[in-house]
Design an enzyme around this catalytic site. Structure first.
Site, PDB file in Angstrom:
ATOM      1  N   THR A   1     -25.480 -13.678 -24.230  1.00  0.00           N
ATOM      2  CA  THR A   1     -24.339 -13.469 -25.134  1.00  0.00           C
ATOM      3  C   THR A   1     -23.015 -13.692 -24.391  1.00  0.00           C
ATOM      4  O   THR A   1     -22.038 -14.133 -24.992  1.00  0.00           O
ATOM      5  CB  THR A   1     -24.348 -12.059 -25.767  1.00  0.00           C
ATOM      6  OG1 THR A   1     -24.213 -11.070 -24.741  1.00  0.00           O
ATOM      7  CG2 THR A   1     -25.612 -11.817 -26.564  1.00  0.00           C
TER       8      THR A   1
ATOM      9  N   HIS B   1     -19.908  -7.080 -15.020  1.00  0.00           N
ATOM     10  CA  HIS B   1     -20.714  -5.868 -14.842  1.00  0.00           C
ATOM     11  C   HIS B   1     -20.372  -4.876 -15.961  1.00  0.00           C
ATOM     12  O   HIS B   1     -19.193  -4.656 -16.246  1.00  0.00           O
ATOM     13  CB  HIS B   1     -20.439  -5.241 -13.467  1.00  0.00           C
ATOM     14  CG  HIS B   1     -21.291  -4.044 -13.220  1.00  0.00           C
ATOM     15  ND1 HIS B   1     -22.619  -4.143 -12.872  1.00  0.00           N
ATOM     16  CD2 HIS B   1     -21.029  -2.718 -13.329  1.00  0.00           C
ATOM     17  CE1 HIS B   1     -23.125  -2.924 -12.764  1.00  0.00           C
ATOM     18  NE2 HIS B   1     -22.180  -2.037 -13.033  1.00  0.00           N
TER      19      HIS B   1
HETATM   20  C1  GAR Z   1     -24.590  -7.904 -19.735  1.00  0.00           C
HETATM   21  O1  GAR Z   1     -24.401  -6.644 -20.308  1.00  0.00           O
HETATM   22  C2  GAR Z   1     -24.046  -7.915 -18.316  1.00  0.00           C
HETATM   23  O2  GAR Z   1     -22.903  -7.132 -18.163  1.00  0.00           O
HETATM   24  C3  GAR Z   1     -25.229  -7.340 -17.560  1.00  0.00           C
HETATM   25  O3  GAR Z   1     -26.350  -7.952 -18.143  1.00  0.00           O
HETATM   26  C4  GAR Z   1     -26.079  -8.191 -19.529  1.00  0.00           C
HETATM   27  C5  GAR Z   1     -26.454  -9.618 -19.872  1.00  0.00           C
HETATM   28  O4  GAR Z   1     -26.354  -9.858 -21.251  1.00  0.00           O
HETATM   29  N1  GAR Z   1     -25.125  -7.599 -16.167  1.00  0.00           N
HETATM   30  C6  GAR Z   1     -25.427  -6.700 -15.219  1.00  0.00           C
HETATM   31  O5  GAR Z   1     -25.862  -5.608 -15.474  1.00  0.00           O
HETATM   32  C7  GAR Z   1     -25.163  -7.152 -13.783  1.00  0.00           C
HETATM   33  N2  GAR Z   1     -25.229  -6.050 -12.886  1.00  0.00           N
HETATM   34  P1  GAR Z   1     -26.276 -11.345 -21.828  1.00  0.00           P
HETATM   35  O6  GAR Z   1     -27.468 -12.127 -21.237  1.00  0.00           O
HETATM   36  O7  GAR Z   1     -26.420 -11.173 -23.309  1.00  0.00           O
HETATM   37  O8  GAR Z   1     -24.965 -11.947 -21.432  1.00  0.00           O
END
Ligand code: GAR
Length: 212
Positions: free
Chosen positions: A13, A110
């Site tokens: 996302t 993050h």
């Molecule tokens: C997001 O919430 C991002 O902040 C987190 O993983 C998710 C990925 O969502 N990242 C971490 O926790 C890094 N430490 P997405 O694939 O829908 O962008």
């Protein structure tokens, strides 16, 4: 034109927010050169394809050891001649050689207000579980440059989000994405693409006017 490589592991996302920002013109002077995933099943790869962006998978499982995977990953990344690497939910620990080579050219999103709920073991839903467990009233998201530590690099942007009394980790995660992550990640990229970010003594300075 800033050439960006976006690294992903899952739903993508945040990748979508970057794609939308470029297509709508809220991010200027930037283009996504490629999306790299470590997970062949990542929906993020589908998102890239839907927008005509090259999407590749380099999975650690295809290599005999971590060293070989790291080498292959760096070689692939180098092949795109990226000016900026955006980690958008990329759940792989980066090799030190890559961090050194791309100093102040790798950013990460993050899902908390660093230095709270960050470091080893804090990723995805676990971050929100920890925040709710502690009973914090405000959380949020942070975009930062990546250095050799875990979530320790210079902070570029942060956005607070209020915790609600009946939040679950899933509800909070969604609100942090909507109200913070999908805004500050594209915004940070736009600032970098337009030469408005400078790192001095480990801190980020944001300029109103683009730098030389
Ligand atoms: C997001 O919430 C991002 O902040 C987190 O993983 C998710 C990925 O969502 N990242 C971490 O926790 C890094 N430490 P997405 O694939 O829908 O962008």
């Amino acid at each position: 034109m800033l050439r960006i490589v976006v690294c992903v592991s899952g739903g993508g996302t945040n990748l979508q927010a970057i794609i939308d920002g470029i297509e709508r013109g809220t991010i200027t002077n930037a283009a996504i050169a490629a999306v790299i995933s470590n997970n062949p099943g990542a929906y993020a790869l589908e998102r890239a394809r839907n927008h005509g962006i090259e999407g590749v998978c380099i999975s650690p499982r295809e290599f005999e050891c971590r060293e070989r995977f790291n080498e292959a990953f760096l070689k692939k990344l180098d092949s795109y001649q990226a000016d900026l690497v955006a980690l958008a939910g990329f759940l792989v620990v980066l090799p030190e050689i890559m961090i050194k080579k791309y100093q102040n050219r790798i950013i990460n999103i993050h899902p908390s207000l660093i230095p709270s709920f960050c470091g080893k073991g804090y990723y995805g839903l676990k971050v929100h579980e920890a925040a709710l467990e502690r009973g914090v009233k405000v959380t949020g998201a942070t975009v930062h440059f990546v250095d050799e530590g875990t979530d320790t690099g210079p902070i570029i942007l942060q956005q607070p989000v209020l915790v609600e009394q009946d939040d679950t980790p899933e509800l909070l995660q969604r609100r942090v994405m909507e109200q913070a992550e999908w805004k500050i990640l594209p915004q940070a990229i736009d600032l970098i693409a337009n030469g408005k970010i400078q790192v001095e003594n480990g801190k980020v300075l944001i300029q109103e006017q683009p730098m030389e």
